[in-house]
Design a protein around this motif. Structure first.
Motif, short mmCIF file in Angstrom:
data_model
loop_
_atom_site.label_atom_id
_atom_site.label_comp_id
_atom_site.label_asym_id
_atom_site.label_seq_id
_atom_site.Cartn_x
_atom_site.Cartn_y
_atom_site.Cartn_z
N LEU A 105 -7.61 -1.49 1.48
CA LEU A 105 -6.47 -0.79 0.86
C LEU A 105 -6.33 -1.21 -0.59
N GLY A 106 -6.90 -2.33 -0.98
CA GLY A 106 -6.83 -2.89 -2.33
C GLY A 106 -7.46 -4.26 -2.27
N HIS A 107 -7.72 -4.88 -3.46
CA HIS A 107 -8.40 -6.18 -3.46
C HIS A 107 -7.64 -7.25 -2.70
N GLU A 108 -6.30 -7.14 -2.72
CA GLU A 108 -5.49 -8.15 -2.03
C GLU A 108 -5.07 -7.66 -0.66
N SER A 109 -5.58 -6.54 -0.21
CA SER A 109 -5.09 -5.95 1.03
C SER A 109 -6.22 -5.28 1.80
N MET A 110 -6.73 -6.03 2.77
CA MET A 110 -7.81 -5.51 3.63
C MET A 110 -7.49 -5.90 5.06
N MET A 111 -8.06 -5.18 6.02
CA MET A 111 -7.92 -5.61 7.41
C MET A 111 -9.15 -5.21 8.22
N GLN A 154 -2.48 1.94 12.13
CA GLN A 154 -1.41 2.24 11.17
C GLN A 154 -1.69 1.50 9.87
N THR A 155 -1.55 2.20 8.74
CA THR A 155 -1.60 1.52 7.43
C THR A 155 -0.40 2.02 6.62
N ARG A 156 -0.18 1.41 5.45
CA ARG A 156 0.96 1.86 4.65
C ARG A 156 0.72 3.27 4.08
N TYR A 157 -0.53 3.75 4.14
CA TYR A 157 -0.84 5.12 3.68
C TYR A 157 -0.86 6.13 4.82
N GLY A 158 -0.50 5.66 6.03
CA GLY A 158 -0.48 6.55 7.18
C GLY A 158 -1.48 6.11 8.23
N VAL A 159 -1.68 6.98 9.22
CA VAL A 159 -2.51 6.62 10.38
C VAL A 159 -3.98 6.93 10.09
N SER A 193 -11.82 10.80 14.64
CA SER A 193 -12.12 11.80 13.61
C SER A 193 -12.34 11.17 12.23
N ASP A 194 -11.66 10.05 11.93
CA ASP A 194 -11.73 9.50 10.57
C ASP A 194 -12.83 8.44 10.40
N LEU A 195 -13.27 7.82 11.52
CA LEU A 195 -14.23 6.72 11.39
C LEU A 195 -15.57 7.01 12.05
N ILE A 196 -15.56 7.33 13.35
CA ILE A 196 -16.83 7.48 14.07
C ILE A 196 -17.63 8.63 13.43
N GLY A 197 -18.87 8.33 13.07
CA GLY A 197 -19.75 9.34 12.45
C GLY A 197 -19.67 9.36 10.92
N GLN A 198 -18.69 8.65 10.34
CA GLN A 198 -18.59 8.60 8.86
C GLN A 198 -19.55 7.53 8.32
N ARG A 199 -19.87 7.64 7.03
CA ARG A 199 -20.72 6.63 6.39
C ARG A 199 -19.90 5.39 6.06
N PHE A 200 -20.48 4.19 6.25
CA PHE A 200 -19.83 2.98 5.74
C PHE A 200 -19.70 3.13 4.23
N GLY A 201 -18.56 2.76 3.69
CA GLY A 201 -18.32 2.88 2.25
C GLY A 201 -17.56 4.16 1.90
N SER A 202 -17.32 5.05 2.89
CA SER A 202 -16.62 6.31 2.59
C SER A 202 -15.16 6.06 2.24
N LYS A 203 -14.60 7.07 1.56
CA LYS A 203 -13.17 7.11 1.26
C LYS A 203 -12.54 7.95 2.36
N VAL A 204 -11.56 7.39 3.07
CA VAL A 204 -10.96 8.12 4.19
C VAL A 204 -9.49 8.39 3.86
N GLY A 230 -2.50 9.13 1.46
CA GLY A 230 -3.15 8.04 0.72
C GLY A 230 -4.55 7.82 1.29
N TRP A 231 -5.39 7.08 0.56
CA TRP A 231 -6.75 6.87 1.05
C TRP A 231 -7.13 5.40 1.04
#
Ligand code: SAM
Length: 297
Positions: free
Chosen positions: A20-26, A37-42, A47-58, A64-65
């Motif tokens: 989520l930012g340099h000081e905010s990862m999980m 859940q993240t502060r930018y939404g769910v 749909s958002d992860l499985i099949g996506q490339r590592f390094g993608s912007k979701v 928010g992304w």
């Protein structure tokens, strides 16, 4: 996904670092049907992860992304669940180099703790090396084993739930290097020496207090270790920023129209430039690293 090999595509069961930012990862474990859940939404795993490339912007449900990153030992160290004090990258980098670790190395470690150092060792010694890690706290040993399995590195590591000072590392005469991060390392030097290969090898002990270092150095000397040296690694991160520097006024240029005395210089009085500024405060002492070499038998 494995902590020792890069994969392109996110799959069910993978560990992904949500940035989520340099000081905010999980770190999250990808499970079809699950949501995070993240502060930018769910984030919906299916749909958002499985099949996506590592390094993608979701893009999350609130618009928010985040970036979805492949896990590495460095990212794991700053994101892992703390069960103990851990070693950080500054010390780990030095330990890996000074223990002369490389692919194929056989390494002993105690205690396993939260597995921060273990993950870096594993990446360095893969694909043919082995880590023998000893932890006397049963739940910590169990949790470490579970994480190594989830991170697809369990073929490279054996976790033993025992007291290293009493029972040693469970191997004899094959270790290239030994690392100790326990309160009384001097009590484990005999076992460290017998675990090490006959042709020598390197040892490192991490201790926060100088009294522990003194006792460890005495034990190392008593057991014939050589090249004993203790150091402390302090990190100074410089901040790059733009600063406004005032320009000196040397008076009017000779030969120019302004060269009459008393006419003020109307040119620029300052210039903006980028510079690196050392920190006013520095992250303090973590511990002393004592290194030694075992002579050939
Ligand atoms: N280096 C680890 C890391 O980076 O995550 C952290 C190690 S933590 C500070 C120390 C660990 O050593 C604790 O989990 C503790 O239970 C374990 N420990 C202490 N004395 C031990 C002993 N005699 N035998 C085995 N484990 C021991």
């Amino acid at each position: 996904m494995s902590f020792v090999e890069y994969s392109e595509i996110i799959q069910e069961g993978d560990v992904v670092i949500i940035f989520l930012g340099h000081e905010s990862m999980m770190p999250i474990k990808v499970q079809s049907g699950a949501q995070t859940q993240t502060r930018y939404g769910v984030i919906r795993h299916s749909s958002d992860l499985i099949g996506q490339r590592f390094g993608s912007k979701v893009t999350c449900s609130k618009g928010g992304w985040v970036y979805v990153l492949h896990p590495t030992p460095e990212l794991w160290t700053v994101n892992l669940p703390h069960r103990t004090q851990i070693l950080y990258t500054t010390d780990i980098a030095n330990i890996t180099l000074m223990l002369e670790l490389k692919p194929g190395s056989v390494v002993c470690e105690s205690g396993t703790g939260s597995g921060s150092l273990s993950h870096s060792i594993l990446r360095t010694i893969a694909p043919t090396g082995h880590l023998h890690t000893v932890e006397f706290h049963a739940q910590r040993a169990e949790k470490a084993m579970q994480e190594f399995k989830e991170h697809k590195v369990s073929h490279l590591v054996t976790v033993r739930n025992q007291d290293v000072c009493k029972d040693g590392f469970g191997i004899t005469g094959i270790a290239d290097a030994v690392f100790l991060d326990i309160p009384s390392p001097w009590e484990a030097i005999t076992h460290a020496k017998s675990a090490m290969k006959r042709k020598g090898g390197r040892l490192c002990s991490f201790s926060p207090c100088i009294e522990q270092v003194q006792r460890t150095c005495e034990a190392l000397l008593d057991h014939g270790f050589e090249e004993i040296c203790t150091l402390e690694v302090l990190l100074q991160v410089h901040d790059v920023r733009a600063v406004n520097l005032p320009l000196p006024d040397f008076g009017p240029e000779e030969g120019s129209d302004d060269s009459q005395e008393g006419v003020p210089n109307t040119g620029n009085t300052s210039v903006i430039c980028r510079t690196a500024i050392p920190p006013r405060e520095m992250a303090g002492h973590t511990g002393y690293l004592t290194f030694a070499t075992k002579p050939r038998d």
